[in-house]
Design a protein around this motif. Sequence first.
Motif, PDB file in Angstrom:
ATOM      1  N   LEU A 193       0.824  -1.206   0.000  1.00  9.02           N
ATOM      2  CA  LEU A 193       0.000   0.000   0.000  1.00  9.02           C
ATOM      3  C   LEU A 193       0.862   1.262   0.000  1.00  9.02           C
ATOM      4  CD1 LEU A 193      -2.828   1.308   0.273  1.00  9.02           C
ATOM      5  CD2 LEU A 193      -2.512   1.194   2.751  1.00  9.02           C
ATOM      6  N   LEU A 194       1.861   1.312   0.882  1.00  8.12           N
ATOM      7  CA  LEU A 194       2.674   2.521   1.019  1.00  8.12           C
ATOM      8  C   LEU A 194       3.641   2.723  -0.143  1.00  8.12           C
ATOM      9  CD1 LEU A 194       3.508   2.488   4.841  1.00  8.12           C
ATOM     10  CD2 LEU A 194       1.678   3.698   3.651  1.00  8.12           C
ATOM     11  N   LEU A 195       4.001   1.643  -0.816  1.00 11.67           N
ATOM     12  CA  LEU A 195       4.924   1.756  -1.942  1.00 11.67           C
ATOM     13  C   LEU A 195       4.205   1.825  -3.287  1.00 11.67           C
ATOM     14  CD1 LEU A 195       7.733  -0.734  -0.820  1.00 11.67           C
ATOM     15  CD2 LEU A 195       7.672   1.756  -0.580  1.00 11.67           C
ATOM     16  N   ASP A 196       2.891   1.930  -3.246  1.00  8.91           N
ATOM     17  CA  ASP A 196       2.109   2.086  -4.472  1.00  8.91           C
ATOM     18  C   ASP A 196       2.525   3.386  -5.164  1.00  8.91           C
ATOM     19  OD1 ASP A 196       0.229   2.551  -6.437  1.00  8.91           O
ATOM     20  OD2 ASP A 196      -1.483   1.965  -5.211  1.00  8.91           O
ATOM     21  N   PRO A 197       2.962   3.341  -6.422  1.00 11.85           N
ATOM     22  CA  PRO A 197       3.413   4.562  -7.121  1.00 11.85           C
ATOM     23  C   PRO A 197       2.358   5.660  -7.182  1.00 11.85           C
ATOM     24  CG  PRO A 197       4.028   2.592  -8.356  1.00 11.85           C
ATOM     25  CD  PRO A 197       3.107   2.141  -7.263  1.00 11.85           C
ATOM     26  N   ASP A 198       1.081   5.284  -7.109  1.00  9.11           N
ATOM     27  CA  ASP A 198       0.008   6.274  -7.199  1.00  9.11           C
ATOM     28  C   ASP A 198      -0.450   6.782  -5.834  1.00  9.11           C
ATOM     29  OD1 ASP A 198      -0.058   6.046  -9.975  1.00  9.11           O
ATOM     30  OD2 ASP A 198      -1.441   4.349  -9.896  1.00  9.11           O
ATOM     31  N   LEU A 199       0.209   6.341  -4.760  1.00  9.52           N
ATOM     32  CA  LEU A 199      -0.233   6.713  -3.413  1.00  9.52           C
ATOM     33  C   LEU A 199      -0.237   8.222  -3.207  1.00  9.52           C
ATOM     34  CD1 LEU A 199      -0.994   5.796  -0.510  1.00  9.52           C
ATOM     35  CD2 LEU A 199       1.452   5.874   0.025  1.00  9.52           C
ATOM     36  N   SER A 200       0.828   8.882  -3.626  1.00 15.58           N
ATOM     37  CA  SER A 200       0.944  10.324  -3.409  1.00 15.58           C
ATOM     38  C   SER A 200      -0.173  11.091  -4.101  1.00 15.58           C
ATOM     39  CB  SER A 200       2.308  10.818  -3.909  1.00 15.58           C
ATOM     40  OG  SER A 200       2.445  12.200  -3.714  1.00 15.58           O
ATOM     41  N   LEU A 201      -0.568  10.637  -5.284  1.00 16.77           N
ATOM     42  CA  LEU A 201      -1.628  11.313  -6.021  1.00 16.77           C
ATOM     43  C   LEU A 201      -2.993  11.043  -5.401  1.00 16.77           C
ATOM     44  CD1 LEU A 201      -0.445  10.613  -9.683  1.00 16.77           C
ATOM     45  CD2 LEU A 201      -0.206  12.729  -8.381  1.00 16.77           C
ATOM     46  N   ARG A 202      -3.228   9.806  -5.003  1.00 13.15           N
ATOM     47  CA  ARG A 202      -4.538   9.451  -4.464  1.00 13.15           C
ATOM     48  C   ARG A 202      -4.791  10.084  -3.103  1.00 13.15           C
ATOM     49  NH1 ARG A 202      -5.070   4.621  -3.060  1.00 13.15           N
ATOM     50  NH2 ARG A 202      -3.089   3.633  -3.547  1.00 13.15           N
ATOM     51  N   LEU A 203      -3.753  10.211  -2.288  1.00 15.85           N
ATOM     52  CA  LEU A 203      -3.921  10.764  -0.945  1.00 15.85           C
ATOM     53  C   LEU A 203      -3.487  12.217  -0.839  1.00 15.85           C
ATOM     54  CD1 LEU A 203      -2.701   7.832   1.339  1.00 15.85           C
ATOM     55  CD2 LEU A 203      -5.010   8.371   0.571  1.00 15.85           C
ATOM     56  N   LEU A 205      -0.489  13.517  -0.695  1.00 16.21           N
ATOM     57  CA  LEU A 205       0.510  13.624   0.361  1.00 16.21           C
ATOM     58  C   LEU A 205       1.229  14.967   0.272  1.00 16.21           C
ATOM     59  CD1 LEU A 205       2.132  10.064   0.237  1.00 16.21           C
ATOM     60  CD2 LEU A 205       0.382  10.901   1.811  1.00 16.21           C
ATOM     61  N   PRO A 206       1.381  15.676   1.376  1.00 15.42           N
ATOM     62  CA  PRO A 206       2.047  16.984   1.347  1.00 15.42           C
ATOM     63  C   PRO A 206       3.507  16.859   0.919  1.00 15.42           C
ATOM     64  CG  PRO A 206       1.713  16.239   3.606  1.00 15.42           C
ATOM     65  CD  PRO A 206       0.949  15.299   2.725  1.00 15.42           C
ATOM     66  N   GLY A 207       3.829  17.473  -0.201  1.00 14.41           N
ATOM     67  CA  GLY A 207       5.192  17.367  -0.706  1.00 14.41           C
ATOM     68  C   GLY A 207       5.552  15.961  -1.133  1.00 14.41           C
ATOM     69  N   GLY A 208       4.533  15.122  -1.362  1.00 17.05           N
ATOM     70  CA  GLY A 208       4.785  13.742  -1.749  1.00 17.05           C
ATOM     71  C   GLY A 208       5.360  12.898  -0.631  1.00 17.05           C
ATOM     72  N   ALA A 209       5.167  13.327   0.624  1.00 18.50           N
ATOM     73  CA  ALA A 209       5.776  12.635   1.763  1.00 18.50           C
ATOM     74  C   ALA A 209       4.732  12.235   2.796  1.00 18.50           C
ATOM     75  CB  ALA A 209       6.829  13.520   2.419  1.00 18.50           C
ATOM     76  N   ILE A 210       5.023  11.150   3.503  1.00 14.80           N
ATOM     77  CA  ILE A 210       4.249  10.761   4.676  1.00 14.80           C
ATOM     78  C   ILE A 210       4.837  11.516   5.863  1.00 14.80           C
ATOM     79  CG2 ILE A 210       3.641   8.853   6.213  1.00 14.80           C
ATOM     80  CD1 ILE A 210       4.063   6.986   3.787  1.00 14.80           C
ATOM     81  N   ILE A 211       4.016  12.269   6.581  1.00 17.14           N
ATOM     82  CA  ILE A 211       4.523  13.008   7.735  1.00 17.14           C
ATOM     83  C   ILE A 211       4.107  12.272   9.000  1.00 17.14           C
ATOM     84  CG2 ILE A 211       4.455  15.168   9.019  1.00 17.14           C
ATOM     85  CD1 ILE A 211       4.077  16.648   6.442  1.00 17.14           C
ATOM     86  N   GLN A 212       5.096  11.752   9.700  1.00 17.86           N
ATOM     87  CA  GLN A 212       4.850  11.032  10.942  1.00 17.86           C
ATOM     88  C   GLN A 212       5.786  11.597  12.002  1.00 17.86           C
ATOM     89  OE1 GLN A 212       6.450   8.531  13.097  1.00 17.86           O
ATOM     90  NE2 GLN A 212       4.513   8.587  14.221  1.00 17.86           N
ATOM     91  N   ASP A 213       5.208  12.023  13.111  1.00 19.40           N
ATOM     92  CA  ASP A 213       5.994  12.623  14.185  1.00 19.40           C
ATOM     93  C   ASP A 213       6.766  13.845  13.672  1.00 19.40           C
ATOM     94  OD1 ASP A 213       6.887  12.894  16.766  1.00 19.40           O
ATOM     95  OD2 ASP A 213       8.540  11.477  16.552  1.00 19.40           O
ATOM     96  N   TRP A 214       6.116  14.640  12.838  1.00 20.48           N
ATOM     97  CA  TRP A 214       6.670  15.872  12.264  1.00 20.48           C
ATOM     98  C   TRP A 214       7.786  15.607  11.258  1.00 20.48           C
ATOM     99  CZ3 TRP A 214       5.091  20.984  13.428  1.00 20.48           C
ATOM    100  CH2 TRP A 214       4.113  21.081  14.420  1.00 20.48           C
ATOM    101  N   GLN A 215       8.012  14.370  10.900  1.00 16.26           N
ATOM    102  CA  GLN A 215       9.095  14.039   9.974  1.00 16.26           C
ATOM    103  C   GLN A 215       8.537  13.689   8.603  1.00 16.26           C
ATOM    104  OE1 GLN A 215      11.036  10.815  11.951  1.00 16.26           O
ATOM    105  NE2 GLN A 215      11.960  12.112  13.525  1.00 16.26           N
ATOM    106  N   PRO A 216       8.878  14.453   7.553  1.00 18.71           N
ATOM    107  CA  PRO A 216       8.430  14.131   6.195  1.00 18.71           C
ATOM    108  C   PRO A 216       9.276  12.999   5.609  1.00 18.71           C
ATOM    109  CG  PRO A 216       9.717  16.160   6.187  1.00 18.71           C
ATOM    110  CD  PRO A 216       9.622  15.718   7.617  1.00 18.71           C
ATOM    111  N   LEU A 217       8.620  11.900   5.277  1.00 16.87           N
ATOM    112  CA  LEU A 217       9.313  10.717   4.770  1.00 16.87           C
ATOM    113  C   LEU A 217       8.702  10.311   3.434  1.00 16.87           C
ATOM    114  CD1 LEU A 217       9.251   8.663   8.098  1.00 16.87           C
ATOM    115  CD2 LEU A 217      11.129  10.084   7.265  1.00 16.87           C
TER     116      LEU A 217
END
Length: 249
Positions: A193-203, A205-217
């Motif tokens: 799910l997280l490595l789906d190439p379309d994840l950033s577009l579908r969700l 994601l801010p800056g194309g990153a998952i932000i967890q604990d204030w860390q953009p990943l």
Amino acid sequence: MLREAMEAQFVGESEGLTFWLARPQDYEEVMAISHDIYQGNDYLPHRYHTWMTEHDRVVIIGRKNGKLVALDSALVVDGGQTVVLEGLRVCPSERGQGVAGVIQRVTDSYIKQVYPSVTTKRLTRRDNPGPEKLSKFTFLACRAILSLCGEAESFKDFVLGLKSKQERMEKSNGPNNNQKLFVLKDSHQLRALLLDPDLSLRLQLPGGAIIQDWQPLKPMESNLEILERRNLTWWHWTLHWWLMEGKQW
């Protein structure tokens, strides 16, 4: 060798300050310059010792005449391409004297030496950075954040309540329920799910990153290893819908 068993490692010297890699025994001095950070809701007291052993984490302290006056930290992510800056603080008596800028430059220099593959710096802020700071960075995204504060004594009951609600929701997601919210417990399913190439577009994601604990990943393999270390619970929501066509009479 554990850091607590090591002598203080000298990093550099600049503008009357000496810089060292932080150690567990520096904790009390770090807390002494942090008492008014984030209006008393500072995260560092709970993270400092974890940072001491975290993989690819750099924590640097600055001293003036032997007294600890500043701290800066960075976590190398994105497979060694990006460094996330966090934890910067200066003791009250030295604020406004340029100390923050000095320790940031020392941290940058150290990162370049130890992690030459790093090409990008990222950070998140709770305040408006202003035009001067923005001129040095590319603005990626802005999001509203809901903070939940409570008494530490009641936190255990709060977590138990959330788990109970989670169990009830999982049971209510029957086969005929179009909206399904469930916990992703299978690591392979989570990775897919997280490595789906379309994840950033579908969700979005801010800056194309998952932000967890204030860390953009960025959603990439090496960052999943960072997330796995944090014992997170992942929820997945799906909505089933049908497109139907009928004849007009």
